[in-house]
Each structure stands twice: as C-alpha cells, then as structure tokens.
Design an enzyme around this catalytic site. Structure first.
Site, PDB file in Angstrom:
ATOM      1  N   LYS A   1       5.667  -7.356   0.803  1.00 48.18           N
ATOM      2  CA  LYS A   1       5.421  -8.256   1.941  1.00 48.18           C
ATOM      3  C   LYS A   1       4.091  -8.999   1.795  1.00 48.18           C
ATOM      4  O   LYS A   1       4.031 -10.217   1.923  1.00 48.18           O
ATOM      5  CB  LYS A   1       5.423  -7.460   3.273  1.00 48.18           C
ATOM      6  CG  LYS A   1       6.728  -6.721   3.537  1.00 48.18           C
ATOM      7  CD  LYS A   1       6.717  -6.001   4.870  1.00 48.18           C
ATOM      8  CE  LYS A   1       5.698  -4.864   4.954  1.00 48.18           C
ATOM      9  NZ  LYS A   1       5.947  -3.762   4.012  1.00 48.18           N
TER      10      LYS A   1
ATOM     11  N   ARG B   1       8.096  -2.534  13.714  1.00 45.78           N
ATOM     12  CA  ARG B   1       8.559  -1.416  12.892  1.00 45.78           C
ATOM     13  C   ARG B   1       9.405  -0.446  13.703  1.00 45.78           C
ATOM     14  O   ARG B   1       9.901   0.541  13.133  1.00 45.78           O
ATOM     15  CB  ARG B   1       7.356  -0.658  12.331  1.00 45.78           C
ATOM     16  CG  ARG B   1       6.892  -1.121  10.958  1.00 45.78           C
ATOM     17  CD  ARG B   1       5.694  -0.278  10.583  1.00 45.78           C
ATOM     18  NE  ARG B   1       5.451  -0.153   9.189  1.00 45.78           N
ATOM     19  CZ  ARG B   1       4.439  -0.747   8.552  1.00 45.78           C
ATOM     20  NH1 ARG B   1       3.631  -1.565   9.182  1.00 45.78           N
ATOM     21  NH2 ARG B   1       4.235  -0.512   7.288  1.00 45.78           N
TER      22      ARG B   1
ATOM     23  N   ARG C   1      -0.961   0.224  -6.619  1.00 48.77           N
ATOM     24  CA  ARG C   1      -1.539  -0.962  -5.963  1.00 48.77           C
ATOM     25  C   ARG C   1      -3.065  -0.892  -5.930  1.00 48.77           C
ATOM     26  O   ARG C   1      -3.643   0.158  -5.665  1.00 48.77           O
ATOM     27  CB  ARG C   1      -0.995  -1.032  -4.531  1.00 48.77           C
ATOM     28  CG  ARG C   1      -1.676  -2.063  -3.662  1.00 48.77           C
ATOM     29  CD  ARG C   1      -0.843  -2.439  -2.456  1.00 48.77           C
ATOM     30  NE  ARG C   1      -0.630  -1.366  -1.506  1.00 48.77           N
ATOM     31  CZ  ARG C   1       0.148  -1.483  -0.422  1.00 48.77           C
ATOM     32  NH1 ARG C   1       0.809  -2.596  -0.181  1.00 48.77           N
ATOM     33  NH2 ARG C   1       0.288  -0.464   0.390  1.00 48.77           N
TER      34      ARG C   1
ATOM     35  N   ARG D   1      -6.107   1.749  -1.384  1.00 52.29           N
ATOM     36  CA  ARG D   1      -5.994   2.166   0.012  1.00 52.29           C
ATOM     37  C   ARG D   1      -5.873   3.683   0.096  1.00 52.29           C
ATOM     38  O   ARG D   1      -5.199   4.305  -0.720  1.00 52.29           O
ATOM     39  CB  ARG D   1      -4.749   1.520   0.640  1.00 52.29           C
ATOM     40  CG  ARG D   1      -5.001   0.128   1.148  1.00 52.29           C
ATOM     41  CD  ARG D   1      -3.754  -0.583   1.575  1.00 52.29           C
ATOM     42  NE  ARG D   1      -2.855   0.180   2.428  1.00 52.29           N
ATOM     43  CZ  ARG D   1      -1.769  -0.338   2.999  1.00 52.29           C
ATOM     44  NH1 ARG D   1      -1.454  -1.600   2.811  1.00 52.29           N
ATOM     45  NH2 ARG D   1      -0.990   0.401   3.760  1.00 52.29           N
TER      46      ARG D   1
ATOM     47  N   ARG E   1       4.678   8.384   4.607  1.00 46.71           N
ATOM     48  CA  ARG E   1       4.808   6.979   5.013  1.00 46.71           C
ATOM     49  C   ARG E   1       6.199   6.450   4.731  1.00 46.71           C
ATOM     50  O   ARG E   1       6.791   5.780   5.560  1.00 46.71           O
ATOM     51  CB  ARG E   1       3.826   6.138   4.202  1.00 46.71           C
ATOM     52  CG  ARG E   1       2.594   5.778   4.958  1.00 46.71           C
ATOM     53  CD  ARG E   1       1.629   5.153   4.023  1.00 46.71           C
ATOM     54  NE  ARG E   1       1.817   3.741   3.892  1.00 46.71           N
ATOM     55  CZ  ARG E   1       1.487   3.038   2.813  1.00 46.71           C
ATOM     56  NH1 ARG E   1       0.999   3.645   1.752  1.00 46.71           N
ATOM     57  NH2 ARG E   1       1.635   1.751   2.802  1.00 46.71           N
TER      58      ARG E   1
HETATM   59  P1  ADP Z   1       3.732  -4.391   1.080  1.00 47.84           P
HETATM   60  O1  ADP Z   1       2.817  -5.414   1.699  1.00 47.84           O
HETATM   61  O2  ADP Z   1       5.183  -4.646   1.404  1.00 47.84           O
HETATM   62  O3  ADP Z   1       3.334  -2.970   1.367  1.00 47.84           O
HETATM   63  P2  ADP Z   1       2.608  -5.347  -1.458  1.00 47.84           P
HETATM   64  O4  ADP Z   1       2.892  -6.806  -1.428  1.00 47.84           O
HETATM   65  O5  ADP Z   1       1.215  -4.911  -1.230  1.00 47.84           O
HETATM   66  O6  ADP Z   1       3.654  -4.558  -0.503  1.00 47.84           O
HETATM   67  O7  ADP Z   1       3.121  -4.803  -2.870  1.00 47.84           O
HETATM   68  C1  ADP Z   1       2.987  -3.417  -3.225  1.00 47.84           C
HETATM   69  C2  ADP Z   1       2.582  -3.305  -4.687  1.00 47.84           C
HETATM   70  O8  ADP Z   1       3.660  -3.725  -5.539  1.00 47.84           O
HETATM   71  C3  ADP Z   1       1.390  -4.163  -5.070  1.00 47.84           C
HETATM   72  O9  ADP Z   1       0.632  -3.459  -6.037  1.00 47.84           O
HETATM   73  C4  ADP Z   1       2.019  -5.425  -5.682  1.00 47.84           C
HETATM   74  O10 ADP Z   1       1.172  -6.028  -6.663  1.00 47.84           O
HETATM   75  C5  ADP Z   1       3.293  -4.877  -6.311  1.00 47.84           C
HETATM   76  N1  ADP Z   1       4.436  -5.784  -6.202  1.00 47.84           N
HETATM   77  C6  ADP Z   1       4.752  -6.614  -5.170  1.00 47.84           C
HETATM   78  N2  ADP Z   1       5.913  -7.269  -5.398  1.00 47.84           N
HETATM   79  C7  ADP Z   1       6.354  -6.818  -6.619  1.00 47.84           C
HETATM   80  C8  ADP Z   1       7.511  -7.115  -7.430  1.00 47.84           C
HETATM   81  N3  ADP Z   1       8.441  -7.978  -7.033  1.00 47.84           N
HETATM   82  N4  ADP Z   1       7.628  -6.455  -8.604  1.00 47.84           N
HETATM   83  C9  ADP Z   1       6.680  -5.569  -9.012  1.00 47.84           C
HETATM   84  N5  ADP Z   1       5.571  -5.259  -8.313  1.00 47.84           N
HETATM   85  C10 ADP Z   1       5.407  -5.872  -7.129  1.00 47.84           C
HETATM   86  P1  AMP Z   2       0.808  -1.449   6.247  1.00 46.12           P
HETATM   87  O1  AMP Z   2      -0.445  -2.129   5.802  1.00 46.12           O
HETATM   88  O2  AMP Z   2       1.790  -2.406   6.869  1.00 46.12           O
HETATM   89  O3  AMP Z   2       1.421  -0.594   5.183  1.00 46.12           O
HETATM   90  O4  AMP Z   2       0.367  -0.487   7.450  1.00 46.12           O
HETATM   91  C1  AMP Z   2      -0.578   0.550   7.237  1.00 46.12           C
HETATM   92  C2  AMP Z   2      -0.497   1.544   8.398  1.00 46.12           C
HETATM   93  O5  AMP Z   2      -0.865   0.898   9.637  1.00 46.12           O
HETATM   94  C3  AMP Z   2       0.897   2.139   8.660  1.00 46.12           C
HETATM   95  O6  AMP Z   2       1.180   3.251   7.833  1.00 46.12           O
HETATM   96  C4  AMP Z   2       0.772   2.540  10.139  1.00 46.12           C
HETATM   97  O7  AMP Z   2       0.018   3.726  10.296  1.00 46.12           O
HETATM   98  C5  AMP Z   2      -0.053   1.382  10.713  1.00 46.12           C
HETATM   99  N1  AMP Z   2       0.817   0.291  11.171  1.00 46.12           N
HETATM  100  C6  AMP Z   2       0.911  -0.963  10.637  1.00 46.12           C
HETATM  101  N2  AMP Z   2       1.810  -1.700  11.304  1.00 46.12           N
HETATM  102  C7  AMP Z   2       2.313  -0.899  12.271  1.00 46.12           C
HETATM  103  C8  AMP Z   2       3.301  -1.076  13.281  1.00 46.12           C
HETATM  104  N3  AMP Z   2       3.969  -2.225  13.430  1.00 46.12           N
HETATM  105  N4  AMP Z   2       3.545  -0.026  14.112  1.00 46.12           N
HETATM  106  C9  AMP Z   2       2.887   1.127  13.992  1.00 46.12           C
HETATM  107  N5  AMP Z   2       1.966   1.371  13.047  1.00 46.12           N
HETATM  108  C10 AMP Z   2       1.665   0.361  12.188  1.00 46.12           C
END
Ligand code: ADP
Ligand code: AMP
Length: 218
Positions: free
Chosen positions: A15, A90, A129, A163, A174
């Site tokens: 995302k 969510r 990541r 993170r 998670r």
């Molecule tokens: P989210 O915001 O959904 O938690 P991220 O965009 O941070 O996910 O992506 C999670 C990890 O996977 C990051 O390290 C990113 O660089 C990697 N990543 C994202 N999209 C892809 C993809 N299509 N293929 C491989 N790795 C990806």
């Molecule tokens: P994310 O960066 O989206 O992976 O979110 C990191 C953490 O923030 C999650 O594991 C939750 O603890 C909290 N969080 C983010 N978005 C939400 C949501 N919409 N509802 C509840 N908790 C959230």
C-alpha cells in the site's frame, strides 16, 4: 473533479509503495493511519502513548480513537480535491464510520483498490522492509533496494530504520489480526460496487501499471 480513494491490503501488500506513485500522479494527500500513529508515538502525545500499547503488539488501535483522527484529517481543506486512505478502514465499524463522515463532509468514496497478495509471502515482505528516516520512502532488502546503496532514491538521505512491528516477533500477530478482519471488509465494498482488485504478487512496477489503469478508467 475529485478522487476519493481507499488503498486496501494486508500488512506488507504494498500500500505505502503504491501510494507514493498515486499521490505523485493524481496529486491527492496520502492519509495513512499507521503513519499518523507512528508520528503521534514519536511525539509522545497523549493519543500516541495510548496507541503505542496496541501498535507495539500488532493489535488494532480502538475504533473510536482511529475514527476520530480520520474524521479530523478528512475535515481539512486539502482533501477537497481528493484523498487516498491507506490502512483505514480495517474494521466494519470503521467502514461504517467512514461512510457517515464522508457523507457529512460531502466527500464520498469513488473506489477501493484492493492489493491482493498471497498471505504466505507477507512475512518476507515485512521483515525485509526498511524505511528512509528523512522522507519515509520504503525499501526492501531483496525486492527494492535504493539505486545507490545507502542513499535514498527520493530524498538522498543516508539513514534508514526498521519498524518495531516489522520485527519477526510482532509480525505473526499483526498478520493474524488483519487477515481475520479482511474478508468482511472486502465483502462490504464489493456489495457497494466500489471494489477493484489488483494482483499484488507481481513486481512493484507491474502492480503500479495495474493500479494506474484502474484509476485512469474511473
Ligand atoms: P504496506 O504499506 O501495505 O504495509 P509496503 O508498501 O510498505 O506495504 O511494502 C512492504 C514491503 O514490501 C516493503 O519493503 C516494499 O519495498 C516491498 N514491496 C512492496 N510492493 C512489492 C512488490 N510488488 N513486490 C515485492 N516487494 C514489494
Ligand atoms: P500500518 O502502518 O498500516 O501497518 O499500521 C501500523 C499499526 O498502526 C497497526 O498494526 C495498528 O496497530 C495501527 N493502525 C493503523 N491503522 C489502523 C486502523 N485503521 N485501525 C486500527 N489500528 C490501526
């Protein structure tokens, strides 16, 4: 014309990565509840301290807190021409709350892009990541390295971090928590004819081509 979007997908689906492309092309604010919580936690605000108890363990922050911060954020003028919600809603309660607030603010949803990824690959995405300290750009130790090692492609920064909740001990809970909530949310938006599925198992550029196609045809 405005563009009001949700980017949905399990943690690690991509995302944040796709959001960077979307906001650049469509010029709308990126509203990530996860980013908002991390900022509040690092500033040690009262809300941040409360949220930390949940985020540290990979649990969801209570709906009333999360709905409140999104309502405040969507009330700002910069969302008049559109918004990209990432990581919200969510839960069904959050989806209902968003429906109400977007009606009240007259900023109704245009589409929900669901980045669909095989859950088996998510642990690997999350634990690999790493993020630029200066601008928040996201990388991966195998799939998306900066073009010049140790230098952020976006801002030229040299410091990166992992993170807390991407450490293996937090990732399992998670994923479990989010997988459980996912199916009813998908049905909710499917029933409202707002859902667009994108195959997120492909590489980053191919996923972006698909996302861009969906958005350009709206
Ligand atoms: P989210 O915001 O959904 O938690 P991220 O965009 O941070 O996910 O992506 C999670 C990890 O996977 C990051 O390290 C990113 O660089 C990697 N990543 C994202 N999209 C892809 C993809 N299509 N293929 C491989 N790795 C990806
Ligand atoms: P994310 O960066 O989206 O992976 O979110 C990191 C953490 O923030 C999650 O594991 C939750 O603890 C909290 N969080 C983010 N978005 C939400 C949501 N919409 N509802 C509840 N908790 C959230």
């Amino acid at each position: 014309m405005s563009l009001n979007l949700i980017l949905m997908g399990l943690p690690g689906a991509g995302k944040g990565t796709q959001a960077q492309y979307i906001v650049e092309k469509f010029n709308i604010p990126h509203i990530s509840t996860g980013d908002m919580f991390r900022e509040a936690i690092s500033n040690e605000t009262p809300m941040g301290l409360k949220a930390k108890e949940f985020t540290d363990k990979g649990n969801l922050v209570p709906d009333e807190v999360t709905n409140g911060i999104v309502k405040d954020r969507l009330g700002k003028d910069d969302t008049d021409s559109g918004y990209l919600l990432d990581g919200y809603p969510r839960t069904l309660d959050q989806a209902n709350a968003l429906g109400e607030m977007s009606d009240e603010l007259d900023k109704p949803l245009d589409a929900v892009i669901y980045i669909d990824v095989d859950p088996n690959i998510l642990t690997d995405r999350l634990t690999g990541r790493f993020i630029c300290k200066k601008c928040g750009a996201t990388y991966h130790k195998l799939y998306h390295m900066p073009k010049v090692e140790g230098t952020c492609d976006v801002c030229g920064g040299h410091e990166f971090f992992q993170r807390e909740d991407d450490k293996p001990e937090a990732v399992k809970n998670r994923l479990d928590v989010n997988i459980k909530m996912n199916t009813p949310l998908i049905s909710y938006y499917k029933e409202r004819n707002l859902l667009y599925n994108v195959d997120g198992n492909k590489n980053i550029d191919d996923v972006w081509q698909e996302v861009d196609k969906v958005l350009s045809n709206l």
